[in-house]
Design an enzyme around this catalytic site. Structure first.
Site, PDB file in Angstrom:
ATOM      1  N   LYS A 110       0.865  -1.192   0.000  1.00 50.61           N
ATOM      2  CA  LYS A 110       0.000   0.000   0.000  1.00 50.61           C
ATOM      3  C   LYS A 110       0.890   1.227   0.000  1.00 50.61           C
ATOM      4  CE  LYS A 110      -4.468   0.960   0.098  1.00 50.61           C
ATOM      5  NZ  LYS A 110      -5.576   0.140  -0.448  1.00 50.61           N
TER       6      LYS A 110
HETATM    7  P1  NAD Z   1     -13.056   7.626  -3.469  1.00 50.73           P
HETATM    8  O1  NAD Z   1     -12.040   8.683  -3.245  1.00 50.73           O
HETATM    9  O2  NAD Z   1     -13.539   7.385  -4.845  1.00 50.73           O
HETATM   10  O3  NAD Z   1     -14.350   7.892  -2.552  1.00 50.73           O
HETATM   11  C1  NAD Z   1     -14.305   8.111  -1.191  1.00 50.73           C
HETATM   12  C2  NAD Z   1     -15.624   8.761  -0.824  1.00 50.73           C
HETATM   13  O4  NAD Z   1     -15.752   8.798   0.583  1.00 50.73           O
HETATM   14  C3  NAD Z   1     -15.739  10.194  -1.340  1.00 50.73           C
HETATM   15  O5  NAD Z   1     -17.012  10.390  -1.927  1.00 50.73           O
HETATM   16  C4  NAD Z   1     -15.627  11.024  -0.064  1.00 50.73           C
HETATM   17  O6  NAD Z   1     -16.318  12.251  -0.147  1.00 50.73           O
HETATM   18  C5  NAD Z   1     -16.245  10.075   0.937  1.00 50.73           C
HETATM   19  N1  NAD Z   1     -15.893  10.371   2.319  1.00 50.73           N
HETATM   20  C6  NAD Z   1     -14.697  10.714   2.848  1.00 50.73           C
HETATM   21  N2  NAD Z   1     -14.825  10.926   4.164  1.00 50.73           N
HETATM   22  C7  NAD Z   1     -16.132  10.690   4.477  1.00 50.73           C
HETATM   23  C8  NAD Z   1     -16.871  10.715   5.675  1.00 50.73           C
HETATM   24  N3  NAD Z   1     -16.310  11.016   6.813  1.00 50.73           N
HETATM   25  N4  NAD Z   1     -18.207  10.410   5.613  1.00 50.73           N
HETATM   26  C9  NAD Z   1     -18.801  10.093   4.448  1.00 50.73           C
HETATM   27  N5  NAD Z   1     -18.129  10.032   3.286  1.00 50.73           N
HETATM   28  C10 NAD Z   1     -16.809  10.324   3.306  1.00 50.73           C
HETATM   29  O7  NAD Z   1     -12.438   6.311  -2.799  1.00 50.73           O
HETATM   30  P2  NAD Z   1     -12.816   4.797  -3.046  1.00 50.73           P
HETATM   31  O8  NAD Z   1     -11.830   4.248  -3.997  1.00 50.73           O
HETATM   32  O9  NAD Z   1     -14.264   4.660  -3.303  1.00 50.73           O
HETATM   33  O10 NAD Z   1     -12.455   4.189  -1.619  1.00 50.73           O
HETATM   34  C11 NAD Z   1     -13.402   4.124  -0.557  1.00 50.73           C
HETATM   35  C12 NAD Z   1     -13.021   2.984   0.350  1.00 50.73           C
HETATM   36  O11 NAD Z   1     -12.982   1.785  -0.430  1.00 50.73           O
HETATM   37  C13 NAD Z   1     -11.645   3.109   1.001  1.00 50.73           C
HETATM   38  O12 NAD Z   1     -11.672   2.530   2.271  1.00 50.73           O
HETATM   39  C14 NAD Z   1     -10.764   2.283   0.088  1.00 50.73           C
HETATM   40  O13 NAD Z   1      -9.598   1.809   0.726  1.00 50.73           O
HETATM   41  C15 NAD Z   1     -11.729   1.157  -0.237  1.00 50.73           C
HETATM   42  N6  NAD Z   1     -11.348   0.403  -1.433  1.00 50.73           N
HETATM   43  C16 NAD Z   1     -11.242   1.006  -2.652  1.00 50.73           C
HETATM   44  C17 NAD Z   1     -10.863   0.228  -3.754  1.00 50.73           C
HETATM   45  C18 NAD Z   1     -10.759   0.812  -5.134  1.00 50.73           C
HETATM   46  O14 NAD Z   1     -10.497   0.041  -6.071  1.00 50.73           O
HETATM   47  N7  NAD Z   1     -10.992   2.076  -5.348  1.00 50.73           N
HETATM   48  C19 NAD Z   1     -10.586  -1.136  -3.597  1.00 50.73           C
HETATM   49  C20 NAD Z   1     -10.741  -1.704  -2.336  1.00 50.73           C
HETATM   50  C21 NAD Z   1     -11.124  -0.931  -1.254  1.00 50.73           C
END
Ligand code: NAD
Length: 420
Positions: A110
């Site tokens: 990571k």
């Molecule tokens: P992203 O940046 O596309 O979206 C994150 C969202 O969360 C945004 O809309 C943001 O405004 C919102 N957010 C942030 N703080 C917040 C809060 N306190 N309350 C409500 N909403 C809040 O990111 P993502 O890729 O969707 O990642 C989200 C989660 O999914 C993370 O934990 C990430 O590690 C996990 N994840 C992502 C992937 C991927 O392929 N993108 C894969 C596995 C896990």
């Protein structure tokens, strides 16, 4: 809002707490246990960049490889003000177990940069990305460590990392990152892979619980990549997505939000707040809503002992990494909530990243439907593998997933003889 959530408990302490529980239950040997409690490599890099106003500003970035016994390190890069080395260590460790749960030949890695991308211009983000990529250059490569997108990092950022790496080689190396734009060797279906995987995991859980998916009420915390795609797929399968949130607001409509229109609204305004045909609610109210499925899809520690007692959902689908603290786990288990743990639920992202890497290495690209079919197979098989551990060993779904992942990594270590 996010600062409070993300700093509530040190995520690496939580990782070790969950690891120790799984290792005890598996009766894991002490020497393997000692290896797995620590990452293989931790790199901290200094990132000085020229800002648009001509001044130099320094940022700090990290790349962690937790374990590579099963293959090259794999894991996303996060840009967020709350990024710390311990958070990146936790996320890298979860990637090790996650890759093993879905049985793909990668270890866990990571990366992250402590910055607020919302306050940086396009040019500043490009310079930060290229400087960070050159800082972590000694660790990354298609056979060593392959970054991908995570919170606030998008395909464009992967393209800049690929270009920075390729410049040092003198030829294009698409396999050094995944989650790239399709025109640069990205895979069809990668952008929506995490949310699609969450959807397949929820479908599997509903089948197991004999809960018809159609007509269920869904709440999503975090309407970003993972959360919005999962919401959209559930909406197209006649579920009612009654509330969603992002870092700037929470909205609710008891009859279900119009998800395609909401996605356009978020694209245009940068937030879900102010969406017509919805009413604003507080984050606390969002978690306490009467619903069938709750999807935390934002950051770590969103559900803790404080808000867990108010949760009414039957299924908690962890699209985010580490959204529930161990204290919250206990409360939710006692209430009889069915948990789809993060290292299973959101593994669709890394699974399609693996498909992308395979396509890049072979220079042979698949159709979108091929990607979806293979992803669905992987998610359903992995769900059943975890469920079997859960039922046979009478342990929680979180412990079952951790035990499955850790036992596969431990087996690889034993077979390779990586310890004296
Ligand atoms: P992203 O940046 O596309 O979206 C994150 C969202 O969360 C945004 O809309 C943001 O405004 C919102 N957010 C942030 N703080 C917040 C809060 N306190 N309350 C409500 N909403 C809040 O990111 P993502 O890729 O969707 O990642 C989200 C989660 O999914 C993370 O934990 C990430 O590690 C996990 N994840 C992502 C992937 C991927 O392929 N993108 C894969 C596995 C896990």
């Amino acid at each position: 809002m996010s600062t409070v959530l993300a700093t509530a408990r040190n995520p690496y302490d939580i990782t070790l707490e969950n690891f120790d529980l799984a290792a005890d239950t598996l009766e894991l040997e002490d020497d393997i246990r000692a290896m797995l409690r620590h990452p293989e490599r931790v790199l901290i890099v200094n990132i000085p960049i020229r800002m648009d106003n001509g001044r130099i500003r320094r940022f700090e970035g990290y790349r962690v490889q937790h374990n590579t016994a099963r293959g090259p390190a794999k894991g996303g890069i996060r840009y967020h003000p709350d990024v710390t080395v311990d958070e990146v260590k936790a996320l890298a460790t979860w990637m090790t177990w996650k890759c093993a749960v879905v049985n793909i030949p990668f270890g866990g890695g990571k990366g992250g940069v402590a910055c607020n991308p919302k306050e940086l211009s396009h040019g500043e983000i490009e310079r930060l990305t290229r400087r960070y990529a050159s800082g972590i250059l000694p660790l990354i490569g298609p056979e060593q460590d392959i970054p991908a997108p995570d919170v606030y990092t998008k395909p464009q950022i992967m393209a800049w990392i690929m270009d920075t790496y390729s410049m040092t080689k003198g030829y294009s190396v698409p396999g050094v990152v995944t989650g790239k734009p399709v025109s640069l060797g990205g895979s069809l279906g990668r952008n929506e892979a995490t949310g699609r995987g969450v959807f397949y995991a929820i479908q599997s859980a509903c089948e197991h619980l004999r809960l018809p998916l159609k007509g269920t009420k869904v709440v999503v915390q975090g309407f970003g990549n993972a959360g919005s795609v999962a919401a959209h797929l559930l909406d197209t399968h006649q579920c009612y997505v009654i509330a969603v949130s992002d870092s700037r607001g929470c909205i609710y409509n008891k009859d279900g939000l119009d998800i395609p229109k909401l996605m356009l609204h978020k694209e245009k305004t940068g937030t879900v707040a102010g969406f017509p045909a919805s009413e604003p609610i507080s984050p606390r109210q969002l978690f306490a809503l009467e619903c069938d499925i709750l999807i935390p899809a934002a950051l770590e520690n969103a559900i803790d002992e404080d808000n867990a007692p108010s949760i009414k959902a039957n299924i908690i689908a962890e699209a985010a990494n580490g959204p529930c603290t161990p204290e919250a786990d206990k409360v939710l288990e006692a209430k009889g909530c069915f948990l789809i743990p993060d290292i299973l639920c959101n593994a669709g992202g890394v699974t399609v990243s693996y498909f992308e890497w395979v396509q890049d290495v072979q220079h042979l690209f698949w159709e979108a439907q091929d990607v979806y079919n293979r992803l669905e197979r992987v998610m359903r098989t992995s769900f059943n593998d975890v469920l079997k551990f859960h039922l046979d060993r009478k342990v929680s779904m979180r412990l079952a997933a951790n035990m499955l992942g850790i036992s596969r990594v431990a087996e690889a270590i034993r077979l390779r003889g990586l310890y004296p």
